[in-house]
Design a protein around this motif. Sequence first.
Motif, mmCIF file in Angstrom:
data_model
loop_
_atom_site.group_PDB
_atom_site.id
_atom_site.type_symbol
_atom_site.label_atom_id
_atom_site.label_comp_id
_atom_site.label_asym_id
_atom_site.label_seq_id
_atom_site.Cartn_x
_atom_site.Cartn_y
_atom_site.Cartn_z
ATOM 1 N N ASP A 238 -1.339 -29.101 13.467
ATOM 2 C CA ASP A 238 -1.338 -28.058 12.416
ATOM 3 C C ASP A 238 -0.117 -27.398 11.784
ATOM 4 O O ASP A 238 0.132 -27.157 10.715
ATOM 5 C CB ASP A 238 -2.062 -26.674 13.033
ATOM 6 C CG ASP A 238 -3.615 -26.856 12.855
ATOM 7 O OD1 ASP A 238 -4.188 -27.913 12.082
ATOM 8 O OD2 ASP A 238 -4.367 -26.165 13.330
ATOM 9 N N ALA A 239 0.753 -27.549 12.570
ATOM 10 C CA ALA A 239 2.190 -27.070 12.343
ATOM 11 C C ALA A 239 2.844 -28.016 11.069
ATOM 12 O O ALA A 239 3.418 -27.490 9.965
ATOM 13 C CB ALA A 239 3.250 -27.282 13.430
ATOM 14 N N ALA A 240 2.422 -29.142 10.953
ATOM 15 C CA ALA A 240 2.692 -30.137 9.947
ATOM 16 C C ALA A 240 1.843 -29.736 8.863
ATOM 17 O O ALA A 240 2.562 -29.534 7.500
ATOM 18 C CB ALA A 240 2.322 -31.526 10.332
ATOM 19 N N TYR A 241 0.480 -29.398 8.954
ATOM 20 C CA TYR A 241 -0.208 -28.687 7.617
ATOM 21 C C TYR A 241 0.462 -27.561 6.961
ATOM 22 O O TYR A 241 0.781 -27.231 5.729
ATOM 23 C CB TYR A 241 -1.531 -28.504 8.075
ATOM 24 C CG TYR A 241 -2.641 -29.660 8.220
ATOM 25 C CD1 TYR A 241 -2.627 -30.457 6.991
ATOM 26 C CD2 TYR A 241 -3.113 -29.966 9.213
ATOM 27 C CE1 TYR A 241 -3.497 -31.560 6.934
ATOM 28 C CE2 TYR A 241 -3.968 -31.099 9.510
ATOM 29 C CZ TYR A 241 -4.173 -31.810 8.098
ATOM 30 O OH TYR A 241 -4.963 -32.966 8.145
ATOM 31 N N PHE A 242 0.879 -26.618 8.059
ATOM 32 C CA PHE A 242 1.288 -25.089 7.631
ATOM 33 C C PHE A 242 2.819 -25.427 7.160
ATOM 34 O O PHE A 242 3.248 -25.003 5.893
ATOM 35 C CB PHE A 242 1.651 -24.391 8.601
ATOM 36 C CG PHE A 242 0.356 -23.481 8.845
ATOM 37 C CD1 PHE A 242 -0.256 -22.636 8.168
ATOM 38 C CD2 PHE A 242 -0.310 -23.832 10.121
ATOM 39 C CE1 PHE A 242 -1.254 -21.864 8.479
ATOM 40 C CE2 PHE A 242 -1.428 -23.166 10.446
ATOM 41 C CZ PHE A 242 -1.996 -22.233 9.564
ATOM 42 N N ALA A 243 3.553 -26.562 7.530
ATOM 43 C CA ALA A 243 4.982 -26.814 7.138
ATOM 44 C C ALA A 243 4.771 -27.640 5.407
ATOM 45 O O ALA A 243 5.433 -27.032 4.541
ATOM 46 C CB ALA A 243 5.650 -27.788 7.881
ATOM 47 N N LYS B 151 -14.505 -35.307 16.647
ATOM 48 C CA LYS B 151 -14.589 -34.759 15.183
ATOM 49 C C LYS B 151 -14.410 -33.365 15.510
ATOM 50 O O LYS B 151 -14.896 -32.681 14.546
ATOM 51 C CB LYS B 151 -15.485 -35.177 14.405
ATOM 52 C CG LYS B 151 -15.472 -36.731 14.020
ATOM 53 C CD LYS B 151 -16.442 -37.029 12.991
ATOM 54 C CE LYS B 151 -16.145 -38.589 12.526
ATOM 55 N NZ LYS B 151 -16.300 -39.666 13.256
ATOM 56 N N THR B 152 -13.887 -32.710 16.366
ATOM 57 C CA THR B 152 -13.560 -31.150 16.433
ATOM 58 C C THR B 152 -12.503 -30.892 15.360
ATOM 59 O O THR B 152 -12.395 -29.695 14.960
ATOM 60 C CB THR B 152 -13.148 -30.882 17.975
ATOM 61 O OG1 THR B 152 -11.966 -31.757 18.532
ATOM 62 C CG2 THR B 152 -14.276 -30.675 18.871
ATOM 63 N N GLY B 153 -11.506 -31.853 15.374
ATOM 64 C CA GLY B 153 -10.399 -31.266 14.215
ATOM 65 C C GLY B 153 -9.577 -30.606 14.839
ATOM 66 O O GLY B 153 -9.570 -30.497 16.246
ATOM 67 N N THR B 154 -8.865 -29.824 14.119
ATOM 68 C CA THR B 154 -8.052 -28.992 14.702
ATOM 69 C C THR B 154 -8.263 -27.504 14.202
ATOM 70 O O THR B 154 -9.069 -27.427 13.428
ATOM 71 C CB THR B 154 -6.387 -29.186 14.135
ATOM 72 O OG1 THR B 154 -6.584 -28.710 12.584
ATOM 73 C CG2 THR B 154 -6.030 -30.571 14.376
ATOM 74 N N PRO B 155 -7.848 -26.450 14.838
ATOM 75 C CA PRO B 155 -7.963 -25.044 14.463
ATOM 76 C C PRO B 155 -7.925 -24.635 13.182
ATOM 77 O O PRO B 155 -8.778 -23.915 12.440
ATOM 78 C CB PRO B 155 -6.991 -24.218 15.310
ATOM 79 C CG PRO B 155 -6.793 -25.111 16.800
ATOM 80 C CD PRO B 155 -6.764 -26.417 16.124
ATOM 81 N N LYS B 156 -6.752 -25.169 12.346
ATOM 82 C CA LYS B 156 -6.731 -25.159 10.844
ATOM 83 C C LYS B 156 -7.909 -25.711 10.176
ATOM 84 O O LYS B 156 -8.089 -25.458 8.960
ATOM 85 C CB LYS B 156 -5.290 -25.356 10.496
ATOM 86 C CG LYS B 156 -4.914 -25.097 9.042
ATOM 87 C CD LYS B 156 -3.420 -25.064 8.755
ATOM 88 C CE LYS B 156 -3.173 -25.297 7.406
ATOM 89 N NZ LYS B 156 -3.916 -24.310 6.308
ATOM 90 N N HIS B 157 -8.030 -27.121 10.591
ATOM 91 C CA HIS B 157 -8.875 -27.993 9.914
ATOM 92 C C HIS B 157 -10.093 -28.424 10.669
ATOM 93 O O HIS B 157 -10.320 -29.732 11.217
ATOM 94 C CB HIS B 157 -8.384 -29.062 9.189
ATOM 95 C CG HIS B 157 -7.276 -28.843 8.178
ATOM 96 N ND1 HIS B 157 -7.715 -28.226 6.961
ATOM 97 C CD2 HIS B 157 -5.833 -28.893 8.117
ATOM 98 C CE1 HIS B 157 -6.729 -28.161 6.052
ATOM 99 N NE2 HIS B 157 -5.591 -28.418 6.862
ATOM 100 N N PRO B 158 -10.965 -27.300 10.991
ATOM 101 C CA PRO B 158 -12.140 -27.937 12.348
ATOM 102 C C PRO B 158 -12.939 -28.868 11.497
ATOM 103 O O PRO B 158 -13.283 -28.678 10.257
ATOM 104 C CB PRO B 158 -12.804 -26.570 12.465
ATOM 105 C CG PRO B 158 -12.300 -25.651 11.331
ATOM 106 C CD PRO B 158 -11.042 -25.882 10.958
#
Length: 407
Positions: free
Chosen positions: A210-215, A264-271
């Motif tokens: 998620d840090a990569a997505y936010f960055a 396939k739970t994904g991440t908190p930012k991209h569930p």
Amino acid sequence: MPHPTQVVALLKAQQIRHVRLYNADQSMLVALAKTGIEVVVTVPNEELLAIGQSNSTAANWVSHNVVAHYPSTNITAICVGSEVVTTLPNVAKLLVSALKYIHSALVASNLDSHIKVSSPFPSSIILDSFPPSQAFFNRSLNPVLVPLLDFLQSTESYFMLNVYPYYDYMQSNGVIPLDYALFKPLPPNKEAVDSNTLLHYSNVFDAVVDAAYFAMSFLNFTNIPVVVTESGWPSRGDPSSEPDATVDNANTYNSNLIKHVLNKTGTPKHPGIAVSTFIYELYNEDLKPGPVSEKNWGLFDAYGKPVYVLHLTGSGAVLANDTTNQTFCIVKDGADGKMVQAALDWACGPGKVDCSILLQGQDCYEPDNVMAHANFAFDAYYVKMGKSPEACDFNGVATVSTSDPSN
């Protein structure tokens, strides 16, 4: 290394459908042909300088290492270098032109819609990775990263990231709990909360992704998916300096990682959007320099023997070395005795099973009957062939069973 055909036999036996190569080894690409296994090939770092400076060198590379093997070998992506910005900073300025040249060679061969082009980055380029919503890339890398992300977005490729909770944990001086690095279930009050988004994080892996997505969104790129090109945990380390590199922790990490991705739970930012992930790595590298852990990231030793048995009950057959799902090849009930004898003769002859243990006076001579001897020979052949179902037929007199015939 085992011979490429042995490597492919192991992949097939373990039902591994995706593999990443750190080069474009010709004999490996030939061995992978017609297997259906999805293959990622890599332009080695030492070839980047030449490729980043010359369109024709890039075209030659693609022609020799991709076009010559595709579609028989199911190549789906090309990694252009690996962790270039941290390992070869002087070459980094040529990285984007290398990606573009490789991509234009694929366009010229009409392969650009089948094969993605990207380059793996270490997670260390993300600064302030917790809370993820405040993460940003090391700004000194913007001259490389901004055009690179622009390229990934325009070609609908993905951002390749190497994620190692083991190192995050080791370098945190006790700030990161071991259970949080290993995906172990945490009570809600032990989860890490991003104070800006109020998202809850139960493991390091998701927080880094998620840090990569936010960055990326910090640089205005919001629709490039992250693919994790390396993640894993070492099974051995120096007892004094690497006490958490253990078989148990490696098993826990990789088992939990596999379950997490397959759920396939994904991440908190991209569930709900699974993060495709490659486990580092298939084999231990016993000759690798550096600390003990460097030699011990493999799921298998150099002989293809599992280093540990993954805890994967209930998540499908991912690795056949899971003892909760043992199968054996035995004689079918009611099979014709003459047919069984003929199949036994074949297994101990052309089938190359070592049947000396069935001779009089040896361990498996008793019970001295054709069915018991055939059970041994059939199962030995089945194991030798990587437990592929077609290896347990013997003209219809054998069947796969979950009961152990050696009892």
